[in-house]
Scaffold this motif. Structure first.
Motif, PDB file in Angstrom:
ATOM      1  N   LEU A 212       1.239  -1.303  -0.131  1.00 51.60           N
ATOM      2  CA  LEU A 212      -0.196  -0.140  -0.498  1.00 51.60           C
ATOM      3  C   LEU A 212       1.317   0.991  -0.375  1.00 51.60           C
ATOM      4  O   LEU A 212       0.335   2.020  -0.467  1.00 51.60           O
ATOM      5  CB  LEU A 212      -0.570   0.096   1.031  1.00 51.60           C
ATOM      6  CG  LEU A 212      -1.651   1.425   1.758  1.00 51.60           C
ATOM      7  CD1 LEU A 212      -2.974   1.672   0.057  1.00 51.60           C
ATOM      8  CD2 LEU A 212      -1.981   1.019   2.836  1.00 51.60           C
ATOM      9  N   ILE A 213       1.808   1.655   0.583  1.00 50.45           N
ATOM     10  CA  ILE A 213       2.355   2.633   0.683  1.00 50.45           C
ATOM     11  C   ILE A 213       3.865   3.053   0.050  1.00 50.45           C
ATOM     12  O   ILE A 213       3.310   3.829  -0.388  1.00 50.45           O
ATOM     13  CB  ILE A 213       3.700   2.597   2.211  1.00 50.45           C
ATOM     14  CG1 ILE A 213       2.549   2.643   3.527  1.00 50.45           C
ATOM     15  CG2 ILE A 213       4.667   3.078   2.281  1.00 50.45           C
ATOM     16  CD1 ILE A 213       2.846   2.267   5.028  1.00 50.45           C
ATOM     17  N   THR A 214       4.444   2.010  -0.892  1.00 52.11           N
ATOM     18  CA  THR A 214       4.871   1.694  -1.871  1.00 52.11           C
ATOM     19  C   THR A 214       4.024   2.146  -2.826  1.00 52.11           C
ATOM     20  O   THR A 214       4.221   3.346  -4.104  1.00 52.11           O
ATOM     21  CB  THR A 214       5.587  -0.264  -2.301  1.00 52.11           C
ATOM     22  OG1 THR A 214       5.947  -0.321  -1.291  1.00 52.11           O
ATOM     23  CG2 THR A 214       6.393   0.420  -3.400  1.00 52.11           C
ATOM     24  N   LYS A 218       4.873   5.787  -5.510  1.00 49.68           N
ATOM     25  CA  LYS A 218       5.096   5.516  -7.027  1.00 49.68           C
ATOM     26  C   LYS A 218       3.550   6.190  -7.274  1.00 49.68           C
ATOM     27  O   LYS A 218       3.548   6.300  -8.617  1.00 49.68           O
ATOM     28  CB  LYS A 218       5.211   3.985  -6.821  1.00 49.68           C
ATOM     29  CG  LYS A 218       6.364   3.426  -6.818  1.00 49.68           C
ATOM     30  CD  LYS A 218       6.650   1.958  -7.277  1.00 49.68           C
ATOM     31  CE  LYS A 218       6.602   1.495  -8.914  1.00 49.68           C
ATOM     32  NZ  LYS A 218       7.059   0.289  -9.228  1.00 49.68           N
ATOM     33  N   GLY A 219       2.644   6.257  -6.914  1.00 43.68           N
ATOM     34  CA  GLY A 219       1.580   6.904  -7.537  1.00 43.68           C
ATOM     35  C   GLY A 219       1.039   5.471  -7.945  1.00 43.68           C
ATOM     36  O   GLY A 219       0.847   5.838  -9.829  1.00 43.68           O
ATOM     37  N   ASP A 220       1.104   4.772  -7.684  1.00 41.40           N
ATOM     38  CA  ASP A 220       0.752   3.248  -9.003  1.00 41.40           C
ATOM     39  C   ASP A 220      -0.709   2.757  -8.165  1.00 41.40           C
ATOM     40  O   ASP A 220      -0.834   1.738  -6.877  1.00 41.40           O
ATOM     41  CB  ASP A 220       1.607   2.083  -8.435  1.00 41.40           C
ATOM     42  CG  ASP A 220       1.601   0.699  -9.771  1.00 41.40           C
ATOM     43  OD1 ASP A 220       0.499   0.312  -9.596  1.00 41.40           O
ATOM     44  OD2 ASP A 220       2.533   0.350  -9.737  1.00 41.40           O
ATOM     45  N   LEU A 221      -1.642   3.177  -8.676  1.00 46.16           N
ATOM     46  CA  LEU A 221      -2.824   3.030  -8.413  1.00 46.16           C
ATOM     47  C   LEU A 221      -3.311   1.268  -8.486  1.00 46.16           C
ATOM     48  O   LEU A 221      -3.701   1.274  -7.763  1.00 46.16           O
ATOM     49  CB  LEU A 221      -3.939   3.324  -9.793  1.00 46.16           C
ATOM     50  CG  LEU A 221      -4.123   5.045  -9.721  1.00 46.16           C
ATOM     51  CD1 LEU A 221      -5.651   4.763  -9.974  1.00 46.16           C
ATOM     52  CD2 LEU A 221      -4.443   5.399  -8.708  1.00 46.16           C
ATOM     53  N   LYS A 222      -2.777   0.233  -9.244  1.00 44.33           N
ATOM     54  CA  LYS A 222      -2.690  -1.050  -9.674  1.00 44.33           C
ATOM     55  C   LYS A 222      -2.822  -1.196  -8.088  1.00 44.33           C
ATOM     56  O   LYS A 222      -3.408  -1.961  -7.442  1.00 44.33           O
ATOM     57  CB  LYS A 222      -2.336  -1.875 -10.729  1.00 44.33           C
ATOM     58  CG  LYS A 222      -3.366  -0.973 -11.840  1.00 44.33           C
ATOM     59  CD  LYS A 222      -3.230  -2.313 -13.101  1.00 44.33           C
ATOM     60  CE  LYS A 222      -3.905  -2.405 -14.050  1.00 44.33           C
ATOM     61  NZ  LYS A 222      -3.273  -2.601 -15.830  1.00 44.33           N
ATOM     62  N   MET A 223      -1.595  -0.775  -7.448  1.00 43.41           N
ATOM     63  CA  MET A 223      -0.592  -1.824  -6.627  1.00 43.41           C
ATOM     64  C   MET A 223      -1.492  -1.153  -5.407  1.00 43.41           C
ATOM     65  O   MET A 223      -1.803  -2.290  -4.345  1.00 43.41           O
ATOM     66  CB  MET A 223       0.751  -0.639  -6.190  1.00 43.41           C
ATOM     67  CG  MET A 223       2.467  -1.524  -6.476  1.00 43.41           C
ATOM     68  SD  MET A 223       3.632  -0.919  -6.516  1.00 43.41           S
ATOM     69  CE  MET A 223       4.341  -2.181  -5.218  1.00 43.41           C
ATOM     70  N   ILE A 224      -1.726   0.008  -4.990  1.00 46.32           N
ATOM     71  CA  ILE A 224      -2.454   0.797  -3.907  1.00 46.32           C
ATOM     72  C   ILE A 224      -3.771  -0.336  -3.956  1.00 46.32           C
ATOM     73  O   ILE A 224      -3.927  -1.043  -2.721  1.00 46.32           O
ATOM     74  CB  ILE A 224      -3.070   2.325  -4.215  1.00 46.32           C
ATOM     75  CG1 ILE A 224      -2.212   2.938  -4.478  1.00 46.32           C
ATOM     76  CG2 ILE A 224      -3.734   2.744  -2.951  1.00 46.32           C
ATOM     77  CD1 ILE A 224      -2.030   4.601  -4.772  1.00 46.32           C
ATOM     78  N   GLY A 225      -4.580  -0.244  -5.229  1.00 40.04           N
ATOM     79  CA  GLY A 225      -5.942  -0.711  -4.939  1.00 40.04           C
ATOM     80  C   GLY A 225      -5.632  -2.417  -4.491  1.00 40.04           C
ATOM     81  O   GLY A 225      -6.601  -3.226  -4.338  1.00 40.04           O
ATOM     82  N   GLU A 226      -4.570  -2.894  -5.164  1.00 38.33           N
ATOM     83  CA  GLU A 226      -4.715  -4.692  -5.098  1.00 38.33           C
ATOM     84  C   GLU A 226      -4.363  -4.632  -3.387  1.00 38.33           C
ATOM     85  O   GLU A 226      -4.553  -5.646  -2.438  1.00 38.33           O
ATOM     86  CB  GLU A 226      -3.141  -4.747  -5.188  1.00 38.33           C
ATOM     87  CG  GLU A 226      -3.211  -5.509  -6.691  1.00 38.33           C
ATOM     88  CD  GLU A 226      -1.715  -5.914  -7.991  1.00 38.33           C
ATOM     89  OE1 GLU A 226      -1.890  -6.089  -8.570  1.00 38.33           O
ATOM     90  OE2 GLU A 226      -0.782  -5.767  -7.183  1.00 38.33           O
TER      91      GLU A 226
END
Ligand code: HSE
Length: 314
Positions: A212-214, A218-226
């Motif tokens: 979540l924090i990464t 990074k501003g990576d929506l897919k990562m935040i979502g996962e």
């Protein structure tokens, strides 16, 4: 300056595995607090309630008043004040409502007293206001209400905060199912949580929080979502409050949601989405709840980089 009016936004806190640590300010609702310092030591509160749900109107039970009093203590000042709270953030649905009032009050009082206290102390003061409202001084709502954007609590006790403004456009589909919960909802939702977790679960949860924090950095929506969708501790315990939670989650993800979880202590749920997918996902979630006999209402929320801000001074 003797009079000030400050607003602070609603928030979505936890964001899945970020329990009590990660929060996000949203622009759709702001509480407004007007404070006038007086020459005696009395404290009065007037509430203009636009939410349709009862607000604590006794000063000593209201998160905004308690927060302002704590700021005065930290500043070493004794004074009376008149507070007017314009309550716009919906209450009891998982949007950090009492935290928004507490944040606006802390910010307002600090400025009236000369603006000497650092933001971290305002977070601490507002957290104590929050404790009066919902039984525990978690900081993940008051911090984004004060700073705007995403906040992470790096040290709960000091406290120490890391603030980052969203660098990418996204939407939050926020759906509130009609369910009956005890009036002390946050306390109840916290009482559902396990007191202990095993090591394997701890490692999985820490890994999700790291994702979540990464993703946020990074501003990576897919990562935040996962990451939002991968909460191994809080969501399993609290999902019992929401009928068919996992069926609805599956439908939202199938419809293109990047992540899905409970908003705050619930009962709202939220989906992180690309802006162009938000309306479709909003409809999908409401229809899915309806299919299972649960009525719900929903909005499309947007993040805001603006936390507490001055609206007016005299
Ligand atoms: N972190 C808090 C909780 C937010 O989930 O209990 C609700 O105020």
């Amino acid at each position: 300056m003797k009079i000030i009016e400050v607003s602070a936004p609603a928030t979505i806190a936890n964001l899945g595995p970020g329990f009590d640590i990660v929060g996000l300010a949203i622009e759709n609702y702001r509480d407004i607090v007007r404070i006038e310092l007086t020459d005696d030591e009395s404290v009065t509160l007037e509430v203009v309630n636009n939410t349709g749900v009862a607000v604590a109107s006794k000063p000593e039970e209201n998160s905004a008043v308690v927060s302002a009093l704590r700021v005065m203590e930290f500043a070493g000042v004794k004074s009376g004040f008149k507070m007017k709270l314009i309550k716009n953030v919906p209450i009891g649905i998982g949007l950090g409502s009492s935290g928004a009032s507490a944040a606006a009050a802390a910010y307002a009082m600090n400025i009236l007293l000369g603006g000497k206290l650092p933001m971290e102390i305002l977070v601490k003061s507002a957290g104590e206001g929050e404790k009066v409202a919902c039984g525990s001084p978690h900081l993940d709502n008051v911090a984004p209400s004060l700073y705007g954007g995403f906040t992470m609590i790096l040290d709960v006790d000091k406290p120490e905060i890391f603030n980052i403004k969203p660098s990418i456009d996204f939407s939050i589909v926020l759906i509130t199912p009609k369910v009956n919960l005890p009036s002390n909802k946050t306390e109840y939702a916290r009482s559902l949580l396990p007191k202990m977790i095993d090591l394997e679960t701890m490692v999985k949860q820490t890994s999700s929080l790291t994702r979540l924090i990464t993703g946020i950095i990074k501003g990576d929506l897919k990562m935040i979502g996962e990451a939002i969708s991968s909460d191994y501790v809080i969501e399993p315990a609290r999902s019992v409050m929401i009928p068919r939670f996992y069926e609805v989650k599956e439908a939202a993800l199938k419809a293109g949601a990047l992540g899905f979880s409970l908003s705050g202590a619930g009962p709202s749920v939220f989906a992180l989405t690309y802006p162009e997918d938000a309306e479709n996902i909003r409809r999908e979630i409401i229809e899915k709840f309806h299919e299972y006999g649960v009525e719900s209402v929903g909005i499309i929320a947007k993040p805001t980089p603006i936390g507490a801000r001055i609206e007016q001074t005299d």
